[in-house]
Design an enzyme around this catalytic site. Structure first.
Site, PDB file in Angstrom:
ATOM      1  N   ASP A  63     -13.191   0.916 -60.168  1.00  0.00           N
ATOM      2  CA  ASP A  63     -13.393   2.537 -59.599  1.00  0.00           C
ATOM      3  C   ASP A  63     -12.730   3.906 -59.788  1.00  0.00           C
ATOM      4  O   ASP A  63     -12.105   3.281 -60.973  1.00  0.00           O
ATOM      5  CB  ASP A  63     -13.435   2.073 -58.098  1.00  0.00           C
ATOM      6  N   ASP A  65     -10.573   7.274 -59.275  1.00  0.00           N
ATOM      7  CA  ASP A  65     -10.317   7.551 -58.502  1.00  0.00           C
ATOM      8  C   ASP A  65      -9.454   9.088 -58.840  1.00  0.00           C
ATOM      9  O   ASP A  65      -9.526   9.604 -60.175  1.00  0.00           O
ATOM     10  CB  ASP A  65      -8.355   7.003 -57.655  1.00  0.00           C
ATOM     11  N   ASP A 147       2.088   4.343 -57.386  1.00  0.00           N
ATOM     12  CA  ASP A 147       3.404   3.182 -57.673  1.00  0.00           C
ATOM     13  C   ASP A 147       3.681   3.073 -59.449  1.00  0.00           C
ATOM     14  O   ASP A 147       4.718   2.722 -59.106  1.00  0.00           O
ATOM     15  CB  ASP A 147       3.047   2.044 -57.119  1.00  0.00           C
TER      16      ASP A 147
END
Ligand code: ATP
Ligand code: MG
Length: 442
Positions: A63, A65, A147
């Site tokens: 996907d 982002d 992260d």
């Protein structure tokens, strides 16, 4: 807009378009539209996360982002088909056809970013988890709250440059997954990052950086503080994305499986056959993903919770309970016990129980129940489950191969397979040709 345009120091982190290999062609048309519209409206708009990382590794991204300096309201104002989502922090889902692009505003959220302004940007709960996390920030702050370094690479639609504040490009070249900032602190803020570390290392075939890996085993139990509903979503991503087998073994190794499936973990550790059963199931679903076939949470969870369901089942059988009620009780109890760790939505629990409760029926093969079983909506899943049990060494009266033959056979073949079963004659719903007698009678 919530942040000023980039400062001169930002330029050190920019890799111009002719110095990297990423091209605009990797973008889906939906992602391109979103980036373009934000940019045309005067906002900064960049692709970030897997949508940048994966193409750099020749992997098709799952996907896209987008990160921007527009606020959630401003983003929502630009896209008709968009929704502001968010509990812990707000993001905007922009829909385009079947695709959803996740758009988030640059934000600062972690002590690990280099320039802390001294403002109270976040609060930590008693275990160190972030409880308020919705402060907007600069792109640099946004990079440092992410992260892993390879997840903090941005592709800037304005000039097609790559933006790298955390050394992600170098780590990507070395195939190294490295958390940004102090590992333990980042895991305390959000324990799901430990699972993401394992999942991404498996998916990308990266080495976990030693410092990133070091605190995981000892802190795996922090996962108990994560909401069971969020963990349900994470478990699906872990095991249904096409690299579940590898992920599972790493999860076991790092004690993360134990933190989420404590009962199953105990059973698995004492049974080679259960180990094989789960491994084989995950290999099969990885193969299915590769072939573009669907994989579903109900089957996955029927496999992952089988150790604790079958243990209860055996115990009840040992106590003298007949098989079918024993399995019903065991199923219910096994699922109930799991809910406090990883909650399984109701729409799946029914299917899980059906897969299990069909097991003794498929093994027993009562003559007049064969056709109704074949038409049961969960037959296929229960049959696959049965085959897995046999492959992992359980002796189930060769029921698996009987059902395989039965499905492959024509009508006559099916009749003779049923006739060969022990027990009473079948009450036939359909007319049946008699077998010719074989000459022994007078
Ligand atoms: P994939 O889509 O292949 O699962 P991804 O890295 O794109 O991998 P997403 O869940 O789509 O994962 O998240 C998008 C980005 O959001 C990540 O790349 C990362 O920058 C950031 N992110 C996601 N989860 C966290 C988290 N728990 N803590 C910090 N940053 C996160
Ligand atoms: Mg993603």
């Amino acid at each position: 807009m919530v942040s000023k345009s980039e400062s001169p120091s930002d330029l050190q982190h920019v890799i111009p378009r002719n110095e990297h290999t990423l091209s605009r062609s990797i973008l889906s048309s939906a992602a391109l539209k979103v980036l373009q519209r934000l940019s045309d409206a005067g906002y900064r708009a960049l692709l970030v996360g897997g949508g940048v990382r994966d193409p750099l590794l020749d992997i098709k991204p799952k996907d896209f982002d987008v990160a921007t300096d527009a606020t959630p309201e401003q983003i929502h104002g630009l896209f008709k088909r968009s929704r502001i989502i968010g509990r812990r922090f707000q993001i905007v889902h922009v829909r385009d056809g079947r695709e959803i692009i996740e758009v988030s505003t640059f934000r600062a959220a972690s002590e690990t970013k280099p320039k802390q302004s001294g403002k109270d940007l976040f609060q930590l709960g008693s275990t160190g988890q972030i409880i308020r996390d919705n402060q907007f920030g600069s792109i640099e702050e946004d990079a440092f709250r992410r992260d892993f370094t390879v997840n903090a690479l941005y592709y800037d639609i304005k000039d097609f440059s790559l933006v790298d504040y955390t050394g992600g490009l170098e780590d990507l070249k070395q195939r190294k997954l490295k958390i940004i900032g102090d590992p333990l602190q980042r895991y305390r803020e959000d324990p799901v990052r430990m699972i993401r570390a394992i999942r991404l290392a498996s998916k990308l075939a990266f080495q976990l950086d030693p410092d990133t890996a070091a605190p995981i085993k000892e802190n795996a139990r922090l996962l108990r503080d994560v909401s069971p509903a969020r963990l349900f979503e994470e478990v699906n991503k872990l095991f249904l994305a096409g690299y579940g087998h590898e992920t599972y073994h790493m999860m076991l190794q790092y004690g993360l499986f134990e933190a989420m499936f404590p009962e199953a973990d105990v059973q698995i550790r004492s049974s080679e056959s259960l180990q094989l059963f789960i491994s084989q199931a995950l290999i099969n679903s990885d193969n299915r993903v590769e072939q573009g076939k669907p994989v579903v949470p109900a089957f996955l969870f029927s496999v992952l919770l089988w150790p604790q369901a079958s243990q209860r089942y055996q115990q009840l059988l040992g106590d003298g309970e007949p098989p079918i009620p024993a399995l019903q009780k065991a199923s219910q109890a096994a699922i109930a016990a799991q809910q406090t760790y990883v909650s399984i939505p109701r729409r799946f629990t029914q299917n899980i129980r059906e897969i299990w409760e069909l097991q003794p029926r498929l093994i027993q093969r009562r003559k007049n129940r064969i056709f109704p079983l074949l038409e049961h909506p969960r037959f296929r899943a229960a049959y696959d489950f049965l085959l897995l049990r046999e492959q992992s060494g359980e002796q189930l009266d060769q029921a698996g191969s009987w059902w395989t033959d039965f499905q492959d056979a024509n009508r006559e073949g099916r009749d003779s397979l049923i006739d060969a079963l022990p027990g009473n004659k079948r009450k036939r719903s359909k007319p049946r040709r008699r077998k010719p007698k074989n000459g022994n009678s007078p």
